[in-house]
Motif scaffolding. Structure first.
Motif, PDB file in Angstrom:
ATOM      1  N   VAL A  96       0.904  -1.387  -0.082  1.00 18.71           N
ATOM      2  CA  VAL A  96      -0.177  -0.115  -0.114  1.00 18.71           C
ATOM      3  C   VAL A  96       0.934   1.370  -0.065  1.00 18.71           C
ATOM      4  O   VAL A  96       1.835   1.239   0.781  1.00 18.71           O
ATOM      5  CB  VAL A  96      -0.892  -0.117   1.315  1.00 18.71           C
ATOM      6  N   TYR A  97       0.636   2.138  -0.881  1.00 18.87           N
ATOM      7  CA  TYR A  97       1.354   3.402  -0.959  1.00 18.87           C
ATOM      8  C   TYR A  97       0.505   4.737  -0.365  1.00 18.87           C
ATOM      9  O   TYR A  97       1.230   5.733  -0.157  1.00 18.87           O
ATOM     10  CB  TYR A  97       1.957   3.574  -2.632  1.00 18.87           C
ATOM     11  N   SER A  98      -0.780   4.626  -0.465  1.00 12.57           N
ATOM     12  CA  SER A  98      -1.419   5.775   0.024  1.00 12.57           C
ATOM     13  C   SER A  98      -2.637   5.384   0.883  1.00 12.57           C
ATOM     14  O   SER A  98      -3.295   4.578   0.197  1.00 12.57           O
ATOM     15  CB  SER A  98      -1.898   6.515  -1.166  1.00 12.57           C
ATOM     16  N   ILE A  99      -2.939   6.277   1.910  1.00 13.68           N
ATOM     17  CA  ILE A  99      -3.970   5.928   2.671  1.00 13.68           C
ATOM     18  C   ILE A  99      -4.379   7.499   2.843  1.00 13.68           C
ATOM     19  O   ILE A  99      -3.759   8.046   3.790  1.00 13.68           O
ATOM     20  CB  ILE A  99      -3.860   5.066   4.075  1.00 13.68           C
ATOM     21  N   LEU A 100      -5.321   8.054   2.386  1.00 14.52           N
ATOM     22  CA  LEU A 100      -5.938   9.587   2.710  1.00 14.52           C
ATOM     23  C   LEU A 100      -7.224   9.460   2.581  1.00 14.52           C
ATOM     24  O   LEU A 100      -8.041   8.812   1.819  1.00 14.52           O
ATOM     25  CB  LEU A 100      -5.281  10.326   1.425  1.00 14.52           C
ATOM     26  N   PHE A 101      -7.714  10.586   3.107  1.00 13.76           N
ATOM     27  CA  PHE A 101      -9.075  10.903   3.349  1.00 13.76           C
ATOM     28  C   PHE A 101      -9.702  11.376   1.981  1.00 13.76           C
ATOM     29  O   PHE A 101      -8.980  12.285   1.392  1.00 13.76           O
ATOM     30  CB  PHE A 101      -9.571  12.084   4.392  1.00 13.76           C
ATOM     31  N   ALA A 102     -10.635  10.759   1.257  1.00 16.56           N
ATOM     32  CA  ALA A 102     -11.457  11.448   0.167  1.00 16.56           C
ATOM     33  C   ALA A 102     -12.308  12.323   0.359  1.00 16.56           C
ATOM     34  O   ALA A 102     -13.024  12.309   1.439  1.00 16.56           O
ATOM     35  CB  ALA A 102     -11.747  10.134  -0.624  1.00 16.56           C
ATOM     36  N   GLU A 103     -12.584  13.317  -0.526  1.00 16.00           N
ATOM     37  CA  GLU A 103     -13.328  14.269  -0.413  1.00 16.00           C
ATOM     38  C   GLU A 103     -14.711  14.123  -1.311  1.00 16.00           C
ATOM     39  O   GLU A 103     -15.005  14.716  -2.085  1.00 16.00           O
ATOM     40  CB  GLU A 103     -12.851  15.671  -1.065  1.00 16.00           C
ATOM     41  N   ARG A 104     -15.033  12.876  -1.020  1.00 14.26           N
ATOM     42  CA  ARG A 104     -16.442  12.383  -1.399  1.00 14.26           C
ATOM     43  C   ARG A 104     -17.133  11.549  -0.438  1.00 14.26           C
ATOM     44  O   ARG A 104     -16.414  10.964   0.326  1.00 14.26           O
ATOM     45  CB  ARG A 104     -16.352  11.741  -2.610  1.00 14.26           C
TER      46      ARG A 104
ATOM     47  N   SER B  88      -1.631   8.255   5.900  1.00 13.08           N
ATOM     48  CA  SER B  88      -2.570   8.402   7.292  1.00 13.08           C
ATOM     49  C   SER B  88      -2.844   7.301   8.272  1.00 13.08           C
ATOM     50  O   SER B  88      -3.073   6.286   7.738  1.00 13.08           O
ATOM     51  CB  SER B  88      -3.946   9.133   6.737  1.00 13.08           C
ATOM     52  N   ILE B  89      -2.990   7.711   9.388  1.00 12.71           N
ATOM     53  CA  ILE B  89      -3.100   6.839  10.504  1.00 12.71           C
ATOM     54  C   ILE B  89      -2.019   5.957  10.679  1.00 12.71           C
ATOM     55  O   ILE B  89      -1.471   5.607  11.851  1.00 12.71           O
ATOM     56  CB  ILE B  89      -4.330   6.171  10.328  1.00 12.71           C
TER      57      ILE B  89
END
Length: 163
Positions: free
Chosen positions: A26-34, A123-124
């Protein structure tokens, strides 16, 4: 990162989280704006992403305090050093940019540490939410200060079950 990128959405208690990775990590864990998930588990979803989703779910349920799924971060050597130091901040504890700068042996790099912290894409898992100001107040968080506050309170609520 030559492998095909895959996406998986996780509906967390504090918003949609977009997980991006490959078969390997996994390379990215980000909050989505949807609000609505677009990519759910399906045939062909890599195990790395499914395991990440499972561990995030366990984290939000107060059942997981560290992460074991395969992840990788891409950045400069300095950024990687900062991100590694962030991982050393224990669950439900906090630190400051100044603390991280001291940990990496460069006490004058407070602003550079802050910049590296802001470029964290995991994130996290790389717990940039545990960074607060030297004065004890909350500082910026890409996911929004309200999420940062929620995550810190969440960890404090479940730390007793760990001991």
């Amino acid at each position: 990162m030559c492998s095909k990128l895959h996406q998986l959405d996780y509906v967390s208690p504090i918003g949609l989280i977009e997980i991006i990775g490959t078969e390997e990590a996994v390379y990215s864990i980000l909050f989505a704006e949807r609000d609505q998930p677009v990519k759910l588990v399906e045939e062909g979803t890599p195990e790395s992403l499914k395991l990440c989703l499972q561990e995030l779910d366990e984290y939000f349920k107060g059942e997981r305090f560290e992460f074991t799924f395969p992840y990788a971060y891409e950045g400069t050597d300095f950024q990687k050093t900062v991100w590694h130091a962030l991982k050393e901040i224990p669950y439900a504890k906090t630190g400051s940019y100044k603390d991280i700068a001291a940990t990496i042996g460069n006490e004058k790099a407070i602003r550079a540490v802050g910049s590296a912290n802001g470029k964290n894409k995991l994130s996290i898992v790389i717990p940039c939410h545990r960074i607060i100001g030297s004065n004890g107040k909350l500082t910026g968080y890409a996911g929004g200060l309200w999420r940062k506050e929620w995550l810190l309170e969440h960890e404090k609520r479940f730390i007793g079950s760990r001991e």
